[in-house]
Scaffold this motif. Structure first.
Motif, mmCIF file in Angstrom:
data_model
loop_
_atom_site.group_PDB
_atom_site.id
_atom_site.type_symbol
_atom_site.label_atom_id
_atom_site.label_comp_id
_atom_site.label_asym_id
_atom_site.label_seq_id
_atom_site.Cartn_x
_atom_site.Cartn_y
_atom_site.Cartn_z
ATOM 1 N N ALA A 41 41.006 39.349 11.214
ATOM 2 C CA ALA A 41 39.762 39.557 10.779
ATOM 3 C C ALA A 41 38.880 38.476 11.827
ATOM 4 C CB ALA A 41 39.538 38.754 9.705
ATOM 5 N N SER A 83 35.816 40.492 1.049
ATOM 6 C CA SER A 83 36.458 41.709 2.467
ATOM 7 C C SER A 83 35.708 40.912 3.954
ATOM 8 C CB SER A 83 35.584 42.965 1.853
ATOM 9 O OG SER A 83 36.182 43.923 2.900
ATOM 10 N N TYR A 85 36.723 43.039 6.054
ATOM 11 C CA TYR A 85 36.030 43.693 6.779
ATOM 12 C C TYR A 85 34.671 43.786 7.004
ATOM 13 C CZ TYR A 85 35.614 49.117 8.264
ATOM 14 O OH TYR A 85 34.936 49.954 8.194
ATOM 15 N N ASP A 301 42.903 43.338 5.049
ATOM 16 C CA ASP A 301 42.172 42.975 4.428
ATOM 17 C C ASP A 301 42.416 42.753 2.949
ATOM 18 O OD1 ASP A 301 39.884 41.701 3.103
ATOM 19 O OD2 ASP A 301 38.298 43.805 3.661
#
Lengths: 341, 293
Positions: A41, A83, A85, A301
């Motif tokens: 991430a 999330s 993402y 994720d």
């Protein structure tokens, strides 16, 4: 309708149990996949301290069952986490992408029933005839190739060589429709914009048909097989001996008893379209849950993976409950005697 | 002699299959006068049921069936009628009762709905409510008191005997001229079978309905029929009024059939002559020379 209520509560109870099991399973699997979610991430330029901080914030250093406890607590509040993402709550992401997928699957499911069942009836009524043979070949073609193959073939024929339908997307860019339900076919009607509705409907035909084809084939074959068996039953001979019109015998007296065994499998096929939709969406650039689902899996994720799978499982279970209710509705034995089961 | 309601002459039937023609009926002749009760008796596979199916016009549309001879209903040759005309007779002027009442009723429709469909054969515009009133009336004739409950039930909610009464009521609902009863109630136990047969007999007498009663049960036939045809392997072997035939069975097959019935008084399962060659002896007609074929 007391037996129906009892049936419903029983099915809801087991569905919750299944959902609980699925959540545990997917929660564990998502964490077994190799790779550090925090590192992915934050990217390669993040410092070790930053990664450690994110791992701590996500409770990733705790044992899995403790993490699951946190997750369950959040879930009960309707929170699936953020999330990594999109940096948005997973629920927001799903609310944005799910309607497009559901719309596609619902239209495909409608096609499956509206095309598959009548073809099956036709085939059984004229069994051994030309219509029967044509229908059987076509339905065999439908079941023998996966939907993404049909998606490519249909796109080539009806969007490329014969440009009758659009190649991609849900609606032309020139329309901007305010999202109320997320279902474009509904939102355009709410907006009173019938041209936009027509445009959205025009866009959904090919992907939905590609997705529906194997289901149509399956529904046709099942209906035919069960009806051919029903035609040998004494009550059909009795209906004939009373001179009931052949069409009425087919559409009512032979079809309804035959539908009961077909319906369970048709329901499962319908639910399976949710999974098949991923590939069809990819081919037709359909902005549904698939692109999101694939992206979050590749980026590990965790929250988004678990959230997506849970939503799809829940939809699957809801479809199953609806099918069970439908079966109970058309089968008086189940409707009137829940005690025995 | 008045014109027979049903006149079958030299009826032959064969089924064309992969291995050639399988002959089932070898020229049977049979007639029924209006209001007369006639039994067709024989073992399974002798061609009883297919005869009834031909009278109903249900085998004529089968591609593999080869039918010869003539079948006249009320003076009209079935073979010369169109498919639609034959269908028009079914459920209105000719109706049929089957072996197993419970499996002959559609499992997913209420009795009332099925009754409505039957009544619509005679009066296409019958509304549901009118049909229910008429159906309740007919059900009372077959000694069903709580007609409303029965009409609201599914076949699986009723007993076999109850379903049999429903079948009889349906079969007689449109006042047919001819009732084909194909081993009615064989699937029921004997006491229920006796009750419903008695009921059926009373009703056909009242309505002056002719009956072709198909059975292998000689006891039942003796009680029910005015005249009996014995059929063996697709040929009529003996024919006569019920009393004459039972008092003096002349054909070897008929005699074998009668001795085959186990007695209530014991004595074990009867021995049957294994020599079947005698069964092919020519037709014995108790009415020969009395002006009737």
């Amino acid at each position: 309708m007391m037996p129906i209520a009892r049936l419903l509560s029983k099915r809801l109870g087991t569905s919750l149990l299944v959902l609980f099991g699925v959540s545990m399973l997917i929660f564990a699997i998502a964490r077994i996949i190799p790779g550090d979610p925090a590192r992915i991430a934050l990217g390669p330029n993040a410092t070790t301290e930053q990664v450690a901080a994110l791992r701590a914030a996500l409770h990733l250093d705790d044992p899995v069952w403790i993490q699951y406890g946190y997750f369950l607590g959040d879930l009960l509040r309707g929170d699936l986490g953020v999330s990594l993402y999109t940096n948005r709550p997973v629920t927001t992401d799903i609310a944005q992408f799910l309607p497009a997928t559901l719309e596609l699957v619902l239209v495909a499911g409608f096609m499956m029933v509206a095309i598959g069942l009548p073809l099956g009836i036709l085939s059984a009524r004229y069994r051994g005839g030309i219509a029967d043979n044509i229908v059987r070949i076509v339905s065999l073609l439908g079941v023998s190739a996966p939907s993404f193959v049909w998606a490519v073939i249909l796109m080539l024929i009806f969007a490329f060589y014969l440009p009758l339908f659009p190649v991609a997307g849900r609606i032309s860019d020139s329309y901007s429709i305010e999202a109320v339900t997320g279902f474009l076919l509904v939102d355009t009607l709410i907006a009173g914009n019938f041209r936009a509705f027509g445009n959205a409907a025009w866009h959904i035909v090919l992907p939905a048909f590609a997705l529906a084809l194997s289901g149509i084939g399956q529904a046709t074959r099942l209906t035919r097989a069960n009806m051919v068996e029903t035609y040998d039953r004494p009550y059909i001979e009795m209906a004939r001996s009373y001179g009931f019109p052949a069409r009425r015998i087919a559409n009512r007296y032979a079809f309804k008893p035959s539908l009961i065994p077909s319906l369970t499998i048709i329901g499962l096929d319908f639910a399976a379209m949710l999974g098949n939709a991923f590939l069809v969406e990819a081919i037709f650039a359909w902005p549904g849950l698939s692109r999101y689902g694939v992206a979050v899996i590749l980026r590990k994720d965790l929250n988004a993976i678990v959230g997506t799978v849970l939503i799809i499982s829940a939809t699957f279970l809801i479809v199953n409950i609806i099918v069970d209710l439908l079966i109970a509705f058309i089968n008086p034995r189940i409707r009137l005697s829940q005690r025995s089961s | 002699m008045s014109r027979p309601l049903l006149d079958i002459r030299d009826l032959t039937l064969g089924f064309k299959g992969w291995t050639g023609l399988t002959e089932v009926l070898h020229g049977i002749s049979l007639n029924i006068q209006p209001g007369e009760r006639v039994a067709l008796v024989g073992e399974s596979g002798s061609g009883k049921s297919v005869t009834a199916r031909i009278v109903l016009g249900m085998l004529q549309s089968l591609r593999s069936a080869r039918i010869g001879g003539t079948v006249e209903f009320d003076g009209r040759n079935l073979a010369q009628m169109s498919r639609a005309e034959r269908q028009q007779l079914r459920g209105t002027r000719i109706s049929m009762i089957f072996q197993d009442p419970t499996s002959s009723l559609n499992p997913v429709y209420r009795i009332g709905t099925q009754f409505h469909e039957v009544l619509k054969r005679e009066v296409p515009g019958f509304s549901y409510q009118e049909a229910m009133n008429r159906a309740a009336e007919i059900l009372r004739e077959v000694s069903i008191v709580d007609a409303e409950r029965v009409l609201n039930s599914y076949p699986f909610q009723l007993s076999g005997g109850m379903n049999q009464r429903v079948m009889i009521a349906m079969a007689l609902a449109n006042e047919p001229d001819l009732l084909l009863a194909d081993e009615p109630g064989t699937a029921l136990d004997v006491t229920v079978q006796a009750q419903t047969l008695d009921l059926m007999r009373r009703l056909v007498e009242q309505h002056n309905t002719a009956v072709l009663f198909i059975s292998h049960n000689l006891g039942v036939v003796r009680e029910f029929a005015d005249r009996v045809y014995v059929i063996y392997k697709g040929r009529i072997v003996e024919h006569g009024p019920t009393t004459a035939l039972f008092d003096d069975p002349r054909h070897p097959y008929t005699r074998a059939l009668m001795t085959a019935v186990p007695r209530l008084t014991g004595g074990g399962v009867p021995d049957i002559d294994d020599d079947a060659s005698a069964f092919s002896a020519p037709l014995v007609d108790h009415l020969a020379g009395e002006g009737r074929p």
